[in-house]
Structures are given as structure tokens and as C-alpha cells.
Design a protein around this motif. Structure first.
Motif, mmCIF file in Angstrom:
data_model
loop_
_atom_site.group_PDB
_atom_site.id
_atom_site.type_symbol
_atom_site.label_atom_id
_atom_site.label_comp_id
_atom_site.label_asym_id
_atom_site.label_seq_id
_atom_site.Cartn_x
_atom_site.Cartn_y
_atom_site.Cartn_z
ATOM 1 N N LEU A 373 0.830 -1.204 0.000
ATOM 2 C CA LEU A 373 0.000 0.000 0.000
ATOM 3 C C LEU A 373 0.863 1.253 0.000
ATOM 4 C CD1 LEU A 373 -2.841 1.209 0.164
ATOM 5 C CD2 LEU A 373 -2.671 1.056 2.662
ATOM 6 N N ALA A 374 1.950 1.234 0.783
ATOM 7 C CA ALA A 374 2.843 2.395 0.810
ATOM 8 C C ALA A 374 3.523 2.594 -0.534
ATOM 9 C CB ALA A 374 3.879 2.214 1.920
ATOM 10 N N MET A 375 3.849 1.512 -1.227
ATOM 11 C CA MET A 375 4.506 1.622 -2.528
ATOM 12 C C MET A 375 3.548 2.149 -3.584
ATOM 13 S SD MET A 375 6.661 -1.305 -4.497
ATOM 14 C CE MET A 375 7.654 -0.920 -5.936
ATOM 15 N N VAL A 376 2.295 1.738 -3.550
ATOM 16 C CA VAL A 376 1.313 2.185 -4.546
ATOM 17 C C VAL A 376 0.971 3.643 -4.327
ATOM 18 C CG1 VAL A 376 -1.066 1.887 -5.334
ATOM 19 C CG2 VAL A 376 0.385 -0.109 -4.944
ATOM 20 N N THR A 377 0.806 4.044 -3.096
ATOM 21 C CA THR A 377 0.419 5.426 -2.803
ATOM 22 C C THR A 377 1.593 6.381 -2.816
ATOM 23 O OG1 THR A 377 0.618 4.975 -0.433
ATOM 24 C CG2 THR A 377 -1.554 4.685 -1.449
ATOM 25 N N GLY A 378 2.819 5.839 -2.866
ATOM 26 C CA GLY A 378 3.991 6.696 -2.870
ATOM 27 C C GLY A 378 4.336 7.249 -1.506
ATOM 28 N N GLU A 379 3.837 6.671 -0.471
ATOM 29 C CA GLU A 379 4.111 7.147 0.886
ATOM 30 C C GLU A 379 5.545 6.797 1.277
ATOM 31 O OE1 GLU A 379 2.501 6.402 5.446
ATOM 32 O OE2 GLU A 379 1.499 5.494 3.714
ATOM 33 N N GLN A 380 6.267 7.771 1.787
ATOM 34 C CA GLN A 380 7.640 7.556 2.220
ATOM 35 C C GLN A 380 7.660 7.197 3.708
ATOM 36 O OE1 GLN A 380 10.223 7.544 0.207
ATOM 37 N NE2 GLN A 380 8.973 8.109 -1.576
ATOM 38 N N THR A 409 16.195 -13.870 -9.457
ATOM 39 C CA THR A 409 15.697 -12.532 -9.114
ATOM 40 C C THR A 409 16.042 -12.223 -7.665
ATOM 41 O OG1 THR A 409 13.555 -13.444 -8.473
ATOM 42 C CG2 THR A 409 13.807 -12.681 -10.758
ATOM 43 N N LEU A 410 16.103 -10.961 -7.370
ATOM 44 C CA LEU A 410 16.355 -10.477 -6.014
ATOM 45 C C LEU A 410 15.041 -9.955 -5.439
ATOM 46 C CD1 LEU A 410 18.436 -9.905 -3.802
ATOM 47 C CD2 LEU A 410 18.870 -7.683 -4.878
ATOM 48 N N ASP A 411 14.449 -10.727 -4.563
ATOM 49 C CA ASP A 411 13.132 -10.406 -4.029
ATOM 50 C C ASP A 411 13.300 -9.612 -2.739
ATOM 51 O OD1 ASP A 411 10.487 -10.242 -3.487
ATOM 52 O OD2 ASP A 411 10.215 -12.359 -2.924
ATOM 53 N N LEU A 412 12.947 -8.333 -2.804
ATOM 54 C CA LEU A 412 13.058 -7.456 -1.640
ATOM 55 C C LEU A 412 11.708 -6.974 -1.137
ATOM 56 C CD1 LEU A 412 16.025 -5.243 -2.867
ATOM 57 C CD2 LEU A 412 16.122 -7.188 -1.299
ATOM 58 N N GLY A 413 10.630 -7.334 -1.809
ATOM 59 C CA GLY A 413 9.335 -6.871 -1.386
ATOM 60 C C GLY A 413 9.060 -5.456 -1.865
ATOM 61 N N PRO A 414 7.893 -4.945 -1.534
ATOM 62 C CA PRO A 414 7.512 -3.605 -2.018
ATOM 63 C C PRO A 414 8.002 -2.474 -1.128
ATOM 64 C CG PRO A 414 5.659 -4.626 -0.915
ATOM 65 C CD PRO A 414 6.759 -5.630 -0.864
ATOM 66 N N ASP A 415 9.143 -2.640 -0.480
ATOM 67 C CA ASP A 415 9.667 -1.621 0.424
ATOM 68 C C ASP A 415 10.743 -0.818 -0.312
ATOM 69 O OD1 ASP A 415 10.469 -0.042 2.498
ATOM 70 O OD2 ASP A 415 10.780 -1.685 3.916
ATOM 71 N N MET A 416 10.477 0.461 -0.575
ATOM 72 C CA MET A 416 11.420 1.292 -1.310
ATOM 73 C C MET A 416 12.711 1.523 -0.533
ATOM 74 S SD MET A 416 10.106 1.779 -4.200
ATOM 75 C CE MET A 416 11.352 2.942 -4.772
#
Length: 777
Positions: A373-380, A409-416
Motif C-alpha cells: 500500500l505504501a509503494m502504490v500510494t507513494g508514501e515515504q 531474481t532479487l526479491d526485496l518486497g515492495p519496500d522502497m
């Protein structure tokens, strides 16, 4: 799912009379049959068409010579195996009062071989736990008593010190899925067979038992002993749970035959009413297309809802008495068993995911959804990465670079944050010289600072600290359990209050005459003071009475036999322990010799320059064979030692139970004797006052003889006389008047204060007679 009918068995109670009114046919292919033969009554002028033969079929009929071990092997062991496999199980005994239900379920307290279904099942379960290392088991125990249709917790520590009406009542609660939950019923963790047997002994001590015309020790309540089992394979998320109910129902009674009244009559009404509701449930379940089953009519049928037509594998034991006076009740019990056999249960395997693992999985899923959700909304996200996360990402990046597979692949999840950090790591690895100039320095690695310890040492220290914390927690838990057991045991063995003894002695002191005080001063320099209560210590007379009471008690022979047997088992266990230690020493010595032999062979090969041959060495083979033989001997001896340990623990429980019963019987008997003696003292006092008023001794009423005091030695003498002592001292001898010159002929007790009271009384009476001019005849 397993669909099967309720299994029914019959057991015939042994009788001393020759019983020719029944027969057992065990040769049938699908079970055994029990037949009752009732001859017709012959009466002139009447036609009697009464049925003479009643035949009932069971899975197996256990005749009078059957042992407790057979009952367990045929009935309880299959149900215990199904409980270990994850299915609910129930065993209940049904029959009239005095037919042997409690003996079958709980067992007798005199002999180790008389153990019933409950202690043998506990021993079997814990033996299975120790042998099956492929699963982890946890066990919990509860003990419910239903007395007058009200539930009580038999394992409540307040049970022995509080009145029954003051204890919290066990109430039934039902969830939306119609599952029954019992409120105020405690569940105790049991880690060993000894703890489980202690809980069983505590519950049996708190049961309601009374003497009736049909049974000297009749249980006046229904009792349900429940074992909650939980098993899981190591590393598996699947959890198997099951419940094993072992039920001892109260016996049905015919009030017209027993002639009971009062509290016993009230108890009998509740017992018969609850059994009537149980029969209604059985009839409703046996009928097809029955819409309503009256489970809620009584508490017993509500608790046993799963056992009767639900998710359970149920077995019934019908106990019958073949005496002629009980033949009608035995036929009624068999008819009830035939109706029970028509009920079909659907037992299901109770498997579920471990709730703790489910919680962990759901937490991870929630965290992943938040990151997406944070990645889609662009929330830092403002918080910094943790050190363990940074270390984990470094390992992932290193594994990614070292793997030659181009599709990895390098799987890091949706955490920027993680993505940016990994790009920094990759740039630092590819361009190490320009990383500092560009301002992109490599993030510090966890545990790689010059001042801190290495990662391996840090992990080792953390593991060691966690291990020490676990050891401390285990030791604290063991100390708490031992302290609780000691407190419960002390509460069970609390002495009977002796306030009535102190009151009687104080009243006797307050009624002493001046002449008696003067006589006492002649015999002793110490002034008289009322005896103070000294806690649980027994007086000399009471101690002697207890010794004689214990010698003549009905259980004294059984106690001595159990003590002798316990000493023998201790001696056998000591010998086996020495044998186990000797075997272990021999195995260690053989291993040392084997290692020495191998070193010698290796040295010969090195020194001689020979090649290593694959030919077996006879000496090594002989040593290996001896080690295997010693290991087999060690296992057999250790298994026998474990069996002896179980038997010794059970014998100790039997002795403790007999000790509690002996002390309780003696306290009741002592109270009755004191009441009788107090009544005699009252009559003697009234006679002495009447004698003084009429002046039969030629003296005024003001000089009437003082009443004789009943002191502790008189009580002791009467006690010895009632117990059948070899040299009893009658009560009358302590009240005979003798001349003062012949005081040595008075029988004394040996207690200084008591003898001073007796002699002072005689001297005071002599002074009174000499003052009034009377002479002794």
C-alpha cells in the motif's frame, strides 16, 4: 471420519454365594452373551406367564474371575490408542449401586494389582509418550463432580477447607457452534505420570462418599476425569488435540428397597433423576427421524453431549450383580446397554493449524500488505532499517551475485527503503574507488566494526544467554510446582481441631474446690494452671489410644502388607540401580578398550608402512559384540527399573491414602468417646449433688462431696478399655476413695500433672471426710 456404534461390555461382580441364575456364553463369533434365568413363582389357581430367560448380547462379558488388567486390555487400551491418534474417547460405567463401577473405573486402594481404568490408562499414555520420540505431547487434566445436578471442581485447592455450598459452581456455556465450555473448572498441566496420579488422588479424596444400606462406600455423585491430549510433530504446523473422558456414574437406587431418608434420600432422588434423563437421551438417539434430543435436561447429559451421538468413540461398561435380590436391577442395566448399542457416533480427527504459527503468518501478511500500500500510494516511510534487516539484505545481494543462473531474481518486497539500500550496495561493489567521491558510501555491515565482536561470536553469546534464561525459567517453574504440591498435601493432612479438649480442661479447672487446691499444693510445688492448646501434638493418652486404634483398625493388615511390599520394591530397585550403573561402567570400559585397540592398529600401519587393509580385526569384533550385549542388558534392566519406579510411586500413594483415612477415622472415634465420657461426668455430678442435698452421709448440704473430675488420664483409661487393651484401667478405679496412708495403691497414668490432679482430689476428699467426722467403709 469414523462411524461406529457405542461399544458395550458387561462385568459380573464377584459374590460369595453360589449363583446359578445366570450363564455366560463366550463362544459366539460376534461377541459374548449373558443370560439370566428367573424361575416362575408357583401359586395355586393362577397362571404365571412370566418370562424365565433373559438373554443379552455384548462385545465381551467379563465373569467374576476377570482381573483389572483384562478390563484395561480389552476396553480402555483401544480407546486410549484412538485418543493418541487424535480422536475423542469416552469410557463410562453404568449399573446399580454396589455393583462395582468405582472399582472398575478408579480401582481399589489396598493392592497394586487392583488399579482401575484411570491409573492404568495414565500409565499407558505416559509410557507411550516416553517411547514415541517422533512427536511432542502435552497433557492437561481436569476432574469434574456433579453432585445433586450441580458441578464442582474436585481439583480446587479450597475443596477440603471450605463448605460445599461456599465453593464456586461449575457452569455450562455454549458457543455458536454448540460446543460446550465449562466455567470455573480448572485444567492442570501434567508433565509426568506421578503428577497425574497425584491429581487423581486429590480428586478422589474430595469426592462425596456416604454409607448406605446397599453399599458401605457409595459414591453420591457423578465424576468425570478428563485427559486433554495435544500432539505435534517437530517442525510441523499441524496440531492434533483430543479429549479422553473416564466417567464414573453414581449407582441407581430403589428407595423402597433401601429405606433411606434425609440427605441420603435427597441424593438418591437427584441420582435417579439424572440417570432417567440419560436414558431419555439414549432413547431419543436410538429413534430414527427424531428432531430434538433433550441434552439440556441435566448437567451430566450436557457435558457428555459429544460422547452420546457426537464426535467421540464411546465405550460403556455395564456392571451387574447376580445376587437374587438384585436380579431385576441387573436385567434393567442390560436392557439399557442394549439401547445404548444402537447409537452411532461420528468420530472426526481433530487436526488444526497451530494458533501461534497462524498468528505469525497473519502478522507477516499484514506487514506485506502495508508495504504494498505504501509503494502504490507513494508514501515515504520515515523509520530507518534495522540492523538485522541490513545484514539480511547483504546476504541476499551476495547470494544474488554469486549465483550463475541468469534468471534468478532479487526479491526485496515492495519496500522502497530496501530497494534503495540494495542499489547502494551494488554500486559500492561495482565501483568501490568512486563510491566515496560520489558521496555514496557503502553502508556499514552489521557486526563488522573493529570495536565490536564478530557476527559468529555475537550469535553464540546470544544463544548462550537464551539457553541460560530457559534453564532459569525451568528451575523456577519446578520450584513453584513443588511448593504448590507441598501446600496441597499439607492442607489434605491438616489435623482435626481440638478446641473441645481445651474447653473441657478449662471448665474442669474453673470448677475446682478450695479443698482440691489445698490437696494439690501438698503434692506439687507448681500451682495449677489450665492446660493450653499446643497445636497438632497429641497428649500422652491420645497417643496411646491412637497406637491401639491403629493396631486394631481394619486396614492395619493392608497397610503393613503394602509397607512390606514397598520395602521389597525399594530393595529390588536399589539392586537394579546398582546393576544399571555396573553395566554403564562396563560399556564405558569396553569403549575405551575399543578406542585403544583402534589407535594401536593405526600406529602399526604408520610405523610399519603397511597399507590399510579392510580385513576385520577379531579383537575389535569381539569388543563390539560385547558392547552390544551390554547395551541390550542395560536397556532391559532400565526398563524393569522404570516399571518398579511406577509401582513404588503407586504404593506410596496407597499408603498416603490409608494414612489420611486412618487419621480421619481416629478423629471421629475420639470425638464420640469424649462425648460419651462427658455424658458420664454429667450424670456423676448430678448424683453427687443429690447425695449432698439429702444428707445421706450425715453432713449438711453445704459440705456435699465435690463431683469427680474427668481428666485426661481417665479418658485414656476408658479409651484403653474400649480398644481391648491387655491391661485396661477401669473408670471406677480412678474414683475409689482410699486412706491417705495408702496412696501408693492408686493406679496412676505416668503423667506428672495428671497424677498430681488425681492425688490432690483424693487428699481433698479425705480432708473433707475427716473434718465432718465421716469414715470410709
Amino acid at each position: 471420519m469414523v462411524k461406529q456404534t457405542i461399544q458395550i461390555f458387561a462385568r459380573v461382580k464377584p459374590t460369595n454365594k453360589a449363583a446359578s441364575i445366570y450363564s455366560v456364553d463366550a463362544d459366539e463369533q460376534d461377541g459374548s452373551s449373558l443370560e439370566f434365568l428367573v424361575p416362575r413363582d408357583l401359586a395355586d389357581g393362577f397362571v404365571n406367564n412370566k418370562k424365565e430367560s433373559y438373554r443379552f448380547r455384548f462385545q465381551k462379558v467379563f465373569d467374576q474371575m476377570s482381573k483389572q488388567e483384562e478390563i484395561f486390555e480389552y476396553i480402555a487400551k483401544p480407546v486410549a490408542d484412538s485418543a493418541l491418534a487424535g480422536y475423542n474417547g469416552t469410557i463410562f460405567a453404568y449399573g446399580q449401586t454396589g455393583s462395582g463401577k468405582t472399582f472398575t473405573i478408579t480401582g481399589g486402594a489396598e493392592r497394586y494389582g487392583d488399579r482401575g481404568v484411570i491409573p492404568r490408562t495414565l500409565s499407558y499414555l505416559y509410557q507411550h509418550f516416553s517411547q514415541d520420540i517422533s512427536k511432542m505431547y502435552t497433557t492437561q487434566i481436569s476432574y469434574l463432580e456433579i453432585y445433586n445436578d450441580v458441578g464442582y471442581d474436585l481439583l480446587d485447592p479450597r475443596h477440603g477447607a471450605s463448605a460445599l455450598e461456599d465453593l464456586p459452581k461449575v457452569t455450562i456455556m455454549e458457543d455458536p457452534d454448540q460446543n460446550i465450555h465449562l466455567r470455573n473448572l480448572s485444567i492442570h498441566q501434567s508433565a509426568s505420570e506421578e503428577e497425574a496420579l497425584n491429581l487423581l488422588f486429590l480428586g478422589d479424596t474430595n469426592r462425596m462418599i456416604a454409607e448406605t444400606p446397599m453399599n458401605q462406600a457409595s459414591t453420591r455423585s457423578h465424576c468425570i476425569f478428563t485427559v486433554h491430549l495435544c500432539s505435534r510433530e517437530p517442525g510441523s504446523a499441524t496440531l492434533r488435540s483430543s479429549k479422553l473422558h473416564l466417567v464414573d456414574l453414581a449407582g441407581s437406587e430403589r428407595v423402597a428397597k433401601t429405606g433411606m431418608g434425609g440427605q441420603l434420600l435427597t441424593e438418591a432422588k437427584y441420582i435417579n433423576l439424572s440417570l432417567h434423563y440419560l436414558e431419555q437421551v439414549i432413547i431419543a438417539l436410538s429413534e430414527k427421524n427424531r428432531a430434538h434430543i433433550p441434552y439440556r435436561n441435566s448437567m451430566m447429559t450436557s457435558v457428555l453431549r459429544d460422547s452420546l451421538g457426537g464426535n467421540c468413540m464411546t465405550t460403556m461398561i455395564a456392571t451387574v450383580s447376580v445376587d437374587k435380590r438384585n436380579i431385576e436391577e441387573s436385567i434393567s442395566t442390560c436392557r439399557f446397554a442394549q439401547r445404548v448399542a444402537l447409537i452411532k457416533n461420528e468420530a472426526q480427527l481433530n487436526e488444526e493449524l497451530d494458533p501461534a504459527l497462524v498468528i505469525v503468518r497473519l502478522k507477516k501478511e499484514i506487514q506485506l500488505l502495508r508495504e504494498e500500500l505504501a509503494m502504490v500510494t507513494g508514501e515515504q516511510r520515515a523509520e530507518q532499517l534495522a540492523e538485522d534487516e541490513i545484514q539480511k539484505m547483504e546476504g541476499q545481494v551476495k547470494a544474488f551475485l554469486d549465483d550463475p543462473d541468469p534468471n534468478i531474481t532479487l526479491d526485496l518486497g515492495p519496500d522502497m527503503r530496501k530497494i534503495h539500500h540494495c542499489f547502494s550496495l551494488l554500486k559500492a561493489m561495482v565501483r568501490p574507488g568512486q563510491a566515496g567521491a560520489a558521496g555514496h558510501s557503502r553502508p556499514p555491515s552489521v557486526g563488522k566494526s573493529e570495536d565490536g565482536p564478530a557476527p559468529g561470536e555475537l550469535k553464540k553469546l546470544k544463544d548462550m544467554l537464551q539457553q541460560r534464561d530457559n534453564e532459569i525459567s525451568i528451575l523456577v517453574s519446578m520450584l513453584k510446582k513443588e511448593k504448590k504440591r507441598a501446600q496441597d498435601f499439607a492442607a489434605q493432612l491438616a489435623p482435626v481441631p481440638t478446641a473441645h479438649l481445651q474447653y473441657q480442661n478449662t471448665m474442669s479447672s474453673s470448677q475446682a474446690t478450695p479443698e482440691l487446691e489445698a490437696g494439690r499444693e501438698q503434692d506439687s510445688a507448681q500451682p495449677f494452671a489450665p492446660r493450653q492448646r499446643r497445636g497438632p501434638e497429641l497428649s500422652m493418652g491420645r497417643q496411646e489410644a491412637f497406637t491401639i486404634f491403629r493396631r486394631d483398625h481394619e486396614d492395619s493388615e493392608t497397610i503393613e502388607d503394602n509397607k512390606t511390599l514397598l520395602k521389597q520394591r525399594f530393595a529390588e530397585a536399589k539392586a537394579l540401580g546398582e546393576q544399571v550403573n555396573g553395566t554403564r561402567s562396563r560399556v564405558n570400559e569396553l569403549k575405551r578398550l575399543l578406542e585403544q585397540r583402534r589407535m594401536q592398529r593405526a600406529a602399526q600401519v604408520v610405523m610399519g608402512g603397511h597399507e590399510v587393509t579392510e580385513e576385520p580385526d577379531p579383537t575389535e569384533e569381539k569388543l563390539c559384540k560385547q558392547i552390544e550385549e551390554e547395551k541390550i542388558s542395560y536397556k532391559m534392566t532400565f526398563s524393569r527399573l522404570k516399571g518398579l519406579k511406577t509401582e513404588i510411586e503407586h504404593l506410596q500413594l496407597l499408603l498416603e491414602r490409608a494414612k489420611v483415612k486412618l487419621q480421619r477415622d481416629f478423629s471421629e472415634w475420639w470425638a464420640r468417646e469424649e462425648a460419651c465420657l462427658q455424658e458420664l461426668e454429667t450424670k456423676d455430678t448430678a448424683a453427687g449433688q443429690s447425695l449432698g442435698q439429702h444428707g445421706q452421709w450425715g453432713a449438711p448440704s453445704s459440705t456435699a462431696l465435690p463431683p469427680a473430675r474427668s481428666v485426661t488420664p481417665t479418658r485414656s483409661a476408658a479409651t484403653s478399655h474400649r480398644l481391648g487393651s491387655q491391661d485396661p484401667t477401669p473408670l471406677s478405679q480412678l474414683r475409689v476413695l482410699v486412706p491417705s496412708s495408702d496412696l501408693s495403691s492408686i493406679p496412676l497414668t505416668g503423667d506428672q500433672k495428671t497424677d498430681a490432679d488425681i492425688l490432690a482430689f483424693v487428699r481433698a476428699r479425705q480432708n473433707l471426710l475427716s473434718r465432718t467426722g465421716l469414715s470410709q467403709k
